[in-house]
Enzyme design. Structure first.
Site, PDB file in Angstrom:
ATOM      1  CB  CYS A   1       2.808   6.097  -1.045  1.00 30.16           C
ATOM      2  SG  CYS A   1       1.083   6.158  -0.517  1.00 30.16           S
ATOM      3  CG  ASP A   2      -1.651   5.642  -4.457  1.00 28.37           C
ATOM      4  OD1 ASP A   2      -1.084   6.339  -3.588  1.00 28.37           O
ATOM      5  OD2 ASP A   2      -2.844   5.786  -4.748  1.00 28.37           O
ATOM      6  CB  ALA A   3       3.830   4.815  -7.789  1.00 27.72           C
ATOM      7  CG  LEU A   4       6.364   3.104  -3.526  1.00 33.36           C
ATOM      8  CD1 LEU A   4       6.853   3.364  -2.099  1.00 33.36           C
ATOM      9  CD2 LEU A   4       7.539   3.093  -4.505  1.00 33.36           C
ATOM     10  CG  PHE A   5       0.197  -2.482  -5.074  1.00 33.21           C
ATOM     11  CD1 PHE A   5       0.205  -3.566  -4.214  1.00 33.21           C
ATOM     12  CD2 PHE A   5      -0.602  -2.556  -6.218  1.00 33.21           C
ATOM     13  CE1 PHE A   5      -0.564  -4.699  -4.485  1.00 33.21           C
ATOM     14  CE2 PHE A   5      -1.363  -3.678  -6.494  1.00 33.21           C
ATOM     15  CZ  PHE A   5      -1.344  -4.755  -5.627  1.00 33.21           C
TER      16      PHE A   5
END
Length: 368
Positions: free
Chosen positions: A157-161
């Protein structure tokens, strides 16, 4: 003695009540942002909770630049833009090493904003060229954690930032919808994979699904902070009448509603979002991202002021209470992939970036 025990038990509650009720003055927001920004620039090349100094193009610093740009835009002082531009020039406006990995795209957000200010094509040319390559050679890897080349797609989910806001900015800058179409398709795949429709929160990655921590599902605060802040940064680039805007707004509203329900009495969010009782230590990186996203929503007429402003006020007052007298933001959880620990005398560059992002919207909110 009984009265003393009662008074001692009530003291933390009273402190929380006083803190949450404290009024926020725009001039104080600017002062705290400047203190934290100046301290961070002075200590930019110092190691923190990691063994080595972060590379200027690492995601850690990329997240710092996202917040530093927002501060530079309101500082009335070219010092901060000049500092950011110097980093870009030194790195020849390149993204970092891995072609597909979202973490190495993060710095592209800063490049896009500097291009908007200075209009110099060289600032975004390497990013645009690399993203064109990705579009025409899309990764065929699965989103399952641990499969070959799995992080060539946004399966954490970090990738979505880190990456999607860069695609959205390129779309807005160039007017070429291919950037938006690719980003939305990949974002939907990640959301379908990691978003828990019961809790309206994201698992950090597949490895957390089905696991419990003290009887609660594990939703990492900073991981969801990455998502929530990223959503605000994406929505800011889109046409409010578009289908794409409606898609991201739907996720944003669900998360915002959940976040105000699980904020701690102290004003921060627990490192395991549903586990306040087991993670009492404050954490300022994830919490700052939540404050940024909530304040942004109020400022843009998306979230109801009366419902959401108390959470912003309580959260911001908590964050500023964790700034040391030197200007360092404390209680930033070290680099990790799930709930952990934080300390009052430990920081990280991405925590500063999150704080500056939050401050930029808090300032707007209380300047109205």
């Amino acid at each position: 003695m009984n009265k003393l025990k009662i008074a001692l038990a009530l003291t933390p509650i009273l402190l929380c009540t006083i803190l949450s009720a404290q009024k926020i003055k725009p001039k104080d927001v600017r002062k705290d942002m400047k203190r934290v920004a100046d301290w961070q620039i002075e200590h930019y090349k110092d190691p923190y909770t990691w063994d080595e100094v972060h590379h200027p193009l690492d995601w850690t610093n990329g997240a710092l630049y996202v917040g530093m740009v927002k501060w530079a835009q309101m500082a009335n002082d070219d010092t901060y833009f000049n500092w950011l531009k110097g980093i870009g020039e030194e790195q020849e406006w390149k993204l970092w090493e891995r072609t597909y990995h979202a973490d190495d795209h993060t710095v592209g957000q800063m490049y896009c904003e500097l291009y908007r200010k200075y209009g110099d094509e060289k600032m975004i040319e390497p990013t645009q060229k690399q993203f064109d390559f990705i579009m025409y050679h899309p990764s065929q890897s699965k989103l399952n954690w641990g499969t070959p080349f799995h992080q060539d797609r946004w399966n954490w989910c970090d990738a979505l930032f880190m990456s999607p806001p860069v695609w959205a900015k390129l779309y807005k800058i160039t007017g070429e919808k291919k950037y938006l179409d690719f980003m939305v398709s990949e974002y939907q795949a990640t959301t379908n994979f990691l978003f828990d429709t019961e809790e309206n929160l994201y698992y950090r990655d597949e490895s957390f699904m089905g696991k419990l921590d003290n009887g609660t599902k594990i939703f990492w605060a900073r991981g969801n902070g990455w998502v929530f802040a990223g959503l605000a940064n994406i929505l800011a680039e889109l046409d409010p009448e578009s289908d794409e805007y409606a898609y991201f707004l739907g996720i944003y509203r669900k998360m915002a509603n959940k976040l105000i329900d699980i904020q701690t009495p102290q004003g921060h969010w627990a490192m395991s979002l549903l586990g306040q009782d087991f993670y009492p230590t404050p954490e300022t990186s994830g919490s700052s991202f939540f404050i940024f996203g909530l304040a942004w929503g109020i400022n843009n007429g998306i979230l109801d002021y009366d419902t959401y402003e108390p959470a912003v006020r309580k959260g911001w007052n908590a964050m500023t209470s964790y700034i040391t007298k030197e200007g360092m933001l404390g209680y930033v959880q070290p680099i990790g992939a799930g709930p952990g620990k934080a300390w009052p005398d430990k920081t990280e560059v991405y925590g500063t970036g999150a704080f500056l992002s939050a401050g930029s919207e808090v300032y707007k909110l209380y300047s109205k």
